[in-house]
Design an enzyme around this catalytic site. Structure first.
Site, PDB file in Angstrom:
ATOM      1  N   GLY A  19      12.281   4.395  -7.585  1.00 52.83           N
ATOM      2  CA  GLY A  19      11.690   5.705  -7.341  1.00 52.83           C
ATOM      3  C   GLY A  19      11.931   6.247  -5.950  1.00 52.83           C
ATOM      4  O   GLY A  19      11.659   7.417  -5.689  1.00 52.83           O
ATOM      5  N   LEU A  21      10.298   5.598  -3.205  1.00 55.55           N
ATOM      6  CA  LEU A  21       8.984   6.048  -2.733  1.00 55.55           C
ATOM      7  C   LEU A  21       8.649   5.645  -1.301  1.00 55.55           C
ATOM      8  O   LEU A  21       7.702   6.161  -0.727  1.00 55.55           O
ATOM      9  CB  LEU A  21       7.900   5.480  -3.666  1.00 55.55           C
ATOM     10  CG  LEU A  21       7.965   5.935  -5.123  1.00 55.55           C
ATOM     11  CD1 LEU A  21       7.003   5.116  -5.971  1.00 55.55           C
ATOM     12  CD2 LEU A  21       7.638   7.419  -5.223  1.00 55.55           C
ATOM     13  N   SER A  22       9.417   4.708  -0.737  1.00 58.40           N
ATOM     14  CA  SER A  22       8.986   4.100   0.526  1.00 58.40           C
ATOM     15  C   SER A  22       9.774   4.634   1.714  1.00 58.40           C
ATOM     16  O   SER A  22      10.812   4.090   2.090  1.00 58.40           O
ATOM     17  CB  SER A  22       9.128   2.573   0.428  1.00 58.40           C
ATOM     18  OG  SER A  22       8.518   1.949   1.526  1.00 58.40           O
ATOM     19  N   ASN A  25      11.862   2.530   4.407  1.00 59.58           N
ATOM     20  CA  ASN A  25      12.558   1.408   3.786  1.00 59.58           C
ATOM     21  C   ASN A  25      13.926   1.915   3.348  1.00 59.58           C
ATOM     22  O   ASN A  25      14.051   2.633   2.346  1.00 59.58           O
ATOM     23  CB  ASN A  25      11.748   0.891   2.596  1.00 59.58           C
ATOM     24  CG  ASN A  25      12.368  -0.313   1.915  1.00 59.58           C
ATOM     25  OD1 ASN A  25      13.580  -0.464   1.898  1.00 59.58           O
ATOM     26  ND2 ASN A  25      11.539  -1.167   1.348  1.00 59.58           N
ATOM     27  N   ALA A  27      16.671   0.609   2.028  1.00 62.40           N
ATOM     28  CA  ALA A  27      17.193   0.250   0.709  1.00 62.40           C
ATOM     29  C   ALA A  27      16.486   1.022  -0.391  1.00 62.40           C
ATOM     30  O   ALA A  27      17.110   1.508  -1.343  1.00 62.40           O
ATOM     31  CB  ALA A  27      17.041  -1.253   0.479  1.00 62.40           C
ATOM     32  N   HIS A 137       1.652   5.042  -3.430  1.00 60.15           N
ATOM     33  CA  HIS A 137       1.937   4.207  -4.597  1.00 60.15           C
ATOM     34  C   HIS A 137       1.511   2.764  -4.404  1.00 60.15           C
ATOM     35  O   HIS A 137       1.303   2.044  -5.381  1.00 60.15           O
ATOM     36  CB  HIS A 137       3.427   4.274  -4.959  1.00 60.15           C
ATOM     37  CG  HIS A 137       4.347   3.617  -3.980  1.00 60.15           C
ATOM     38  ND1 HIS A 137       4.654   4.170  -2.757  1.00 60.15           N
ATOM     39  CD2 HIS A 137       5.039   2.453  -4.029  1.00 60.15           C
ATOM     40  CE1 HIS A 137       5.495   3.389  -2.112  1.00 60.15           C
ATOM     41  NE2 HIS A 137       5.737   2.326  -2.858  1.00 60.15           N
ATOM     42  N   ARG A 138       1.355   2.340  -3.135  1.00 57.14           N
ATOM     43  CA  ARG A 138       0.892   0.980  -2.869  1.00 57.14           C
ATOM     44  C   ARG A 138      -0.608   0.940  -2.591  1.00 57.14           C
ATOM     45  O   ARG A 138      -1.251  -0.097  -2.793  1.00 57.14           O
ATOM     46  CB  ARG A 138       1.669   0.374  -1.707  1.00 57.14           C
ATOM     47  CG  ARG A 138       3.178   0.313  -1.957  1.00 57.14           C
ATOM     48  CD  ARG A 138       3.801  -0.985  -1.536  1.00 57.14           C
ATOM     49  NE  ARG A 138       3.245  -2.147  -2.226  1.00 57.14           N
ATOM     50  CZ  ARG A 138       3.665  -3.388  -2.004  1.00 57.14           C
ATOM     51  NH1 ARG A 138       4.613  -3.620  -1.116  1.00 57.14           N
ATOM     52  NH2 ARG A 138       3.132  -4.406  -2.666  1.00 57.14           N
ATOM     53  N   GLU A 174      -0.839  -4.126   6.035  1.00 59.47           N
ATOM     54  CA  GLU A 174       0.247  -4.424   5.100  1.00 59.47           C
ATOM     55  C   GLU A 174       0.299  -5.907   4.721  1.00 59.47           C
ATOM     56  O   GLU A 174       1.291  -6.386   4.194  1.00 59.47           O
ATOM     57  CB  GLU A 174       1.575  -3.984   5.711  1.00 59.47           C
ATOM     58  CG  GLU A 174       1.655  -2.499   6.026  1.00 59.47           C
ATOM     59  CD  GLU A 174       1.910  -1.632   4.807  1.00 59.47           C
ATOM     60  OE1 GLU A 174       2.789  -1.972   4.011  1.00 59.47           O
ATOM     61  OE2 GLU A 174       1.210  -0.616   4.650  1.00 59.47           O
ATOM     62  N   HIS A 250       8.559  -3.731   8.153  1.00 60.33           N
ATOM     63  CA  HIS A 250       7.618  -4.841   8.303  1.00 60.33           C
ATOM     64  C   HIS A 250       8.230  -5.895   9.215  1.00 60.33           C
ATOM     65  O   HIS A 250       9.467  -6.012   9.312  1.00 60.33           O
ATOM     66  CB  HIS A 250       7.315  -5.504   6.952  1.00 60.33           C
ATOM     67  CG  HIS A 250       6.482  -4.676   6.036  1.00 60.33           C
ATOM     68  ND1 HIS A 250       6.710  -4.618   4.668  1.00 60.33           N
ATOM     69  CD2 HIS A 250       5.411  -3.878   6.265  1.00 60.33           C
ATOM     70  CE1 HIS A 250       5.822  -3.817   4.110  1.00 60.33           C
ATOM     71  NE2 HIS A 250       5.029  -3.364   5.059  1.00 60.33           N
ATOM     72  N   ASP A 252       8.504  -8.922   8.559  1.00 60.57           N
ATOM     73  CA  ASP A 252       9.304  -9.891   7.792  1.00 60.57           C
ATOM     74  C   ASP A 252      10.704  -9.385   7.464  1.00 60.57           C
ATOM     75  O   ASP A 252      11.459 -10.050   6.749  1.00 60.57           O
ATOM     76  CB  ASP A 252       8.566 -10.363   6.533  1.00 60.57           C
ATOM     77  CG  ASP A 252       8.371  -9.289   5.474  1.00 60.57           C
ATOM     78  OD1 ASP A 252       8.849  -8.153   5.661  1.00 60.57           O
ATOM     79  OD2 ASP A 252       7.719  -9.587   4.446  1.00 60.57           O
ATOM     80  N   CYS A 371       9.635 -10.998   0.702  1.00 57.01           N
ATOM     81  CA  CYS A 371       8.748  -9.986   0.137  1.00 57.01           C
ATOM     82  C   CYS A 371       8.110 -10.460  -1.162  1.00 57.01           C
ATOM     83  O   CYS A 371       6.990 -10.083  -1.495  1.00 57.01           O
ATOM     84  CB  CYS A 371       9.519  -8.693  -0.142  1.00 57.01           C
ATOM     85  SG  CYS A 371       9.956  -7.739   1.324  1.00 57.01           S
TER      86      CYS A 371
END
Length: 448
Positions: A19, A21-22, A25, A27, A137-138, A174, A250, A252, A371
């Site tokens: 989607g 959505l992030s 991010n 990717a 969405h999260r 997060e 993040h 990570d 993740c």
């Protein structure tokens, strides 16, 4: 008493889609609107879980969320039957429908922050579900996350659960994606390492200019208080705002720690030397010897780190005292990153082996091996108190593989999300899954 670090991997949900959505991010945004393969995604994740189990690591499973989230859509004004709610959202507000269908709960590094009993004031394992309020969405995940974690870790003698922090920008949390723990042994007191992107109240801390800093210092401090952590067992560090603006959303994505070791990029943090000194001193007081493994920017750029997800890897302790690095195939495909890893593992240092996994379906949506897992340090008594239905075994792997083959589609586009039949398929799958994993009623359609 023996202790373990158990990896609970997120099972990819039936609505896995791209989607985009992030924001922040790279990717996720670059693969937006491409056709996804939910069945392949779930099977790739299960294959990684089984492989780690076969290597001798204790491996668990964390269930996905109910999607589409019809309740979330109703709270935004859509009404009628479930099918009518989906139809109305598809007609009037496609972005909200896409958000309500996100399978992002697969990345359970964001599910919660976990502190082992050796670190906490009351001697229990503490869980705080992440509010994830930076992305709509999260942000709708944590109520179900809390119920699922409660069903997995139900014994109040050993486990304590905290509600998500207030869902406001000042307490953006997060979860474990910005948290790790250093220790000599998983069962001994350690040093918990909280990484934040900005401060909500203190202007001395710089903030990124392009992409949002999702974790605040104040959220990290609140979690530490909730878990009853002592000041001498906690270190706070700020992520470099410049790398956040390069897609490191993040910690990570730019660093990973385990045991006494931190594997990190040269540009990961601000005030790096001061931070390393504090980690070293505090771990030494707990009998540990801190080891910093810095990847120079001259060998691996931040851009290559983000493209390959070199640091979104699992760093695992092996029986001989060395460490194993679990990386996505994208690391092997990146010439500079792969050359660095070959040099690293042949140097006789702490990290001596690399294993590569094909996680393309997850990677294209912005999530790698790290993740996909939530780490929980448990002693033998605590492990015995975990719901046994969620611990990976060869029979469970076989059952879950058959379950995926039975219930999952092998193609998903934005148009498919508007199909009311998808909701029925997902509910049937999840109802069966809760029986397989012995979770009880954890989803809204099972409770309401």
């Amino acid at each position: 008493m023996k202790s373990y670090e158990v990896n609970f991997d997120g099972l990819v949900g039936p609505t896995h889609n791209y989607g985009g959505l992030s924001f922040g991010n790279v990717a996720s945004q670059s693969n937006s609107q491409q056709s996804s393969n939910p069945k392949e995604a779930a099977l790739q994740g299960l294959a990684k879980m089984k492989a780690l189990m076969d290597m001798g690591f204790v491996q668990g499973v964390l269930a996905p969320q109910e999607r589409p989230d019809v309740g979330a859509l109703r709270s935004l004004g859509f009404s009628g039957t479930d099918a009518q709610v989906i139809e109305q959202a598809a007609k009037e507000a496609v972005p909200l429908l896409v958000a309500s269908c996100s399978a992002s709960s697969m990345w359970v590094a964001n599910a919660a922050t976990v502190s082992p009993s050796a670190d906490t004031a009351d001697g229990r394992v503490h869980f705080t579900a992440a509010n994830l309020n930076c992305k709509y969405h999260r942000s709708i995940e944590h109520p179900t996350t809390s119920r699922v974690l409660g069903a997995m870790f139900a014994d109040q003698k050993h486990f304590a659960h905290h509600a998500a922090l207030p869902a406001v920008a000042q307490f953006g949390d997060e979860g474990a994606a910005n948290h790790t723990r250093f220790c000599r042994d998983y069962g001994e007191a350690g040093v918990e390492f909280f990484v934040f992107g900005r401060s909500a109240f203190d202007p001395r801390y710089p903030a990124p200019q392009k992409y949002p800093a999702r974790q605040t210092l104040e959220a990290s401090q609140a979690v530490a208080r909730l878990h009853g952590l002592s000041d001498d067992g906690v270190v706070y560090a700020q992520q470099n705002p410049a790398v956040i603006d390069q897609g490191v959303f993040h910690n990570d994505v730019i660093a990973v720690g385990n045991g006494e070791a931190l594997f990190y990029h040269e540009d990961a943090f601000l005030d790096t030397e001061q931070m390393l000194a504090e980690l070293s001193a505090k771990l030494a007081k707990r009998g540990g010897q801190f080891k910093a493994i810095c990847v120079p920017r001259a060998q691996v750029s931040v851009e290559d780190a983000v493209r390959s997800y070199l640091f979104n890897s699992q760093l695992l302790s092996q029986a001989d005292g060395s460490m194993l690095l679990i990386v996505p195939q994208e690391c092997q495909n990146n010439e500079r990153v792969w050359q660095y890893l070959q040099t690293l593992t042949s140097s006789g240092g702490l990290i001596r082996e690399v294993k590569v996994f094909d996680l393309k379906q997850s990677m294209q949506n912005g999530g790698g091996p790290a993740c996909l897992r939530l780490r929980v340090a448990l002693n033998e008594t605590e492990l015995a108190a975990v719901n046994p239905g969620v611990i990976m075994t060869a029979p469970l792997y076989g059952t879950l593989t058959q379950w995926v083959e039975k219930h999952y589609r092998d193609r998903m586009t934005e148009n498919d999300l508007a199909d009311p039949q998808l909701l029925l398929e997902c509910r049937a799958a999840l109802d069966e899954l809760t029986q397989i994993l012995k979770l009880g009623a954890v989803y809204p359609f099972q409770i309401n």
